[in-house]
Design a protein around this motif. Structure first.
Motif, short mmCIF file in Angstrom:
data_model
loop_
_atom_site.label_atom_id
_atom_site.label_comp_id
_atom_site.label_asym_id
_atom_site.label_seq_id
_atom_site.Cartn_x
_atom_site.Cartn_y
_atom_site.Cartn_z
N UNK A 213 113.57 106.89 -28.10
CA UNK A 213 113.85 106.79 -29.54
C UNK A 213 114.75 105.60 -29.88
N UNK A 214 115.44 105.04 -28.88
CA UNK A 214 116.32 103.89 -29.12
C UNK A 214 115.51 102.59 -29.06
N UNK A 215 114.66 102.40 -30.05
CA UNK A 215 113.75 101.25 -30.05
C UNK A 215 114.47 99.94 -30.39
N UNK A 216 115.58 100.04 -31.09
CA UNK A 216 116.27 98.83 -31.53
C UNK A 216 116.81 97.98 -30.40
N UNK A 217 117.08 98.59 -29.23
CA UNK A 217 117.63 97.84 -28.10
C UNK A 217 116.57 97.51 -27.05
N UNK A 218 115.34 97.91 -27.28
CA UNK A 218 114.28 97.66 -26.32
C UNK A 218 113.93 96.18 -26.28
N UNK A 219 113.58 95.65 -25.10
CA UNK A 219 113.20 94.24 -25.03
C UNK A 219 111.90 93.98 -25.77
N UNK A 220 111.68 92.73 -26.13
CA UNK A 220 110.47 92.37 -26.86
C UNK A 220 109.23 92.61 -26.01
N UNK A 221 108.17 93.03 -26.66
CA UNK A 221 106.89 93.20 -25.97
C UNK A 221 106.30 91.83 -25.65
N UNK A 222 105.53 91.79 -24.57
CA UNK A 222 104.84 90.56 -24.17
C UNK A 222 103.34 90.87 -24.06
N UNK A 223 102.67 90.98 -25.20
CA UNK A 223 101.24 91.34 -25.18
C UNK A 223 100.40 90.27 -24.49
N UNK A 224 99.26 90.71 -24.03
CA UNK A 224 98.35 89.79 -23.34
C UNK A 224 97.81 88.75 -24.29
N UNK A 225 97.85 87.49 -23.86
CA UNK A 225 97.30 86.41 -24.66
C UNK A 225 95.91 86.07 -24.17
N UNK A 226 94.92 86.03 -25.06
CA UNK A 226 93.55 85.72 -24.67
C UNK A 226 93.47 84.39 -23.92
N UNK A 227 92.76 84.42 -22.79
CA UNK A 227 92.59 83.21 -22.00
C UNK A 227 93.70 82.92 -21.03
N UNK A 228 94.77 83.73 -21.07
CA UNK A 228 95.90 83.53 -20.16
C UNK A 228 95.87 84.59 -19.08
N UNK A 229 95.83 84.17 -17.83
CA UNK A 229 95.78 85.11 -16.71
C UNK A 229 97.17 85.66 -16.45
N UNK A 230 97.30 86.96 -16.49
CA UNK A 230 98.59 87.60 -16.27
C UNK A 230 98.79 87.88 -14.78
#
Length: 445
Positions: A213-230
């Motif tokens: 529930x403490x979302x305000x302190x969570x680190x930023x999400x790093x969603x998958x970018x199209x064409x970028x190999x994770x």
């Protein structure tokens, strides 16, 4: 060790003489905006981590009468956690911590409930494995998530602040290993072994949901970018080496849990096992507190090798202890090397991966501990069944010894690789490219 830089007219940095990172107190750390709001629920949610394996051992030993069987069931749970945990860490990096935590704690509660019902019903042993696997796989990776929050919160802070944060987290881990086993043993022996696991599941659900529930302190999400190999964090050779070293630490935890329980029962004091194991964890907690207060001059790699060597030395005497008091004292000495090893390992791994893979990297180390715990508890259980309680204490020194050999032989992998850049400029890894230069200095000692 911090590296300062002098700017010339053409803005090319020139390194000056290294100096140790400034000391940062725990009070300063806890005054970080938003820290206390996520630390309190995180403590409740990570406490069950120290209760699950021991709770399984106590329940299965009580219902099936074999330490070997109990250790094997606990091992299945730990193996599942070791391999699935990093994948949940990767998902947390991509989709956010709350999106992963909520379903995890619900699955965990259901799986632990199924395991309790099967054990009490004396179901075939293979069915216990089927319930233990999802119970371990769904353990919330709170420790890794908290460390990822610290990295995000302290990105612009001094290098000593992050080192203190990792020390604080290690102390918190050890505090859970002081309280967790004592709580699990007290509930299991005072009420019933099944109740110990019920308490574990309840804490997981309540603490996990409160932390999510403490979302305000969570680190930023790093969603998958199209064409970028994770790329997985495990692609880094340094991360793999640290995972192997943490595997050795895990064998110490796993073997100690089973061996101390058996030793205390053989001595006619089964309720003392949690106290003895708590003394072991207490030694680590004390060392962690002191470690975080020192402005270290030696590099993190040197500290890692030194603390790990002390761990092997401390574990070498456990098998020869004649009674519970002597065992507790030996465990205290052994525990003094645990927290410094873990703190330094987390400090090193943070420099080896990019920002979008830090939770996953931390989780690989936590998972490696779980895998080592599985191996340690299984092997120790077999040795105890065949040769008595003291034989189980041969496992910690063997597992830690192998980890030390790997660290010494492959220690060059712990230096963060440099990316191609302008000659004369300080080397920076991909992980460090978005971080301040001070953080790089902290990682290198």
């Amino acid at each position: 060790m911090t590296v300062t830089a002098r700017r010339t007219v053409d803005d090319t940095p020139a390194p000056t003489r290294p100096r140790p990172a400034a000391r940062v107190g725990y009070g300063t750390l806890l005054r970080t905006p938003g820290a206390r709001r996520f630390l309190l629920p995180a403590f409740a949610a990570r406490l069950p981590f120290a209760m699950l394996s021991l709770g399984i051992v106590l329940l299965v030993r009580d219902t099936y009468g074999s330490y070997g069987t109990a250790g094997a069931v606990a091992a299945v749970s730990a193996v599942a956690q070791a391999f699935v945990g990093p994948q949940t860490g990767r998902l947390a990096d991509r989709y956010g911590q709350a999106a992963v935590l909520v379903p995890s704690v619900l699955v965990h509660a259901a799986s632990v409930g199924a395991l309790i019902a099967l054990a009490l019903g004396h179901a075939p042993v293979w069915t216990l494995f089927l319930a233990a696997a999802p119970a371990g796989a769904s353990v919330p990776q709170i420790g890794a998530m908290v460390r990822a929050r610290w990295v995000a919160k302290l990105a612009d802070s001094s290098p000593g602040t992050l080192n203190t944060a990792f020390a604080f987290e290690s102390v918190t881990d050890e505090l859970t290993f002081v309280i967790g086993p004592v709580l699990a043993t007290a509930v299991a022996t005072g009420l019933s072994p099944a109740t110990g696991l019920v308490a574990e599941a309840a804490l997981t659900v309540v603490g996990g949901l409160a932390f999510a529930a403490q979302r305000g302190t969570a680190p930023a999400r790093h969603p998958h970018e199209p064409g970028v190999r994770r790329v997985s964090a495990l692609a880094s050779p340094g991360v793999r080496l640290l995972a192997a070293a943490f595997l050795g630490v895990g064998t110490v935890f796993g073997a100690m849990q089973v061996s101390v329980t058996a030793f205390a029962e053989a001595a006619g004091q089964p309720g003392a096992s949690g106290t003895v194991y708590g003394v072991f964890a207490g030694g680590s907690m004390l060392a962690g507190v002191l470690y975080g207060m020192v402005a270290w001059r030696r590099s993190a790699r040197q500290r890692m090798l030194g603390s790990y060597a002390l761990l092997v030395l401390g574990c070498s005497t456990l098998w020869a202890m004649p009674g519970l008091t002597a065992l507790a004292l030996a465990g205290l000495v052994c525990g003094l090397a645990i927290a410094p090893t873990l703190i330094t390992g987390y400090t090193l791994v943070e420099t080896l991966v990019p920002d979008g893979a830090k939770t996953e990297a931390f989780t690989w180390l936590t998972g490696a501990i779980g895998l080592g715990l599985a191996a340690g508890s299984t092997v120790a259980g077999r040795l105890i069944d065949g040769h008595g309680p003291s034989a189980g204490f041969l496992v910690p020194v063997t597992g830690a010894g192998l980890g030390l050999v790997a660290l010494v032989v492959l220690r060059r992998l712990l230096v963060a690789p440099a990316t191609p850049g302008t000659p004369g400029r300080p080397s920076r890894t991909v992980a460090q490219s978005a971080a301040p230069a001070q953080l790089v200095g902290a990682a290198k000692g």
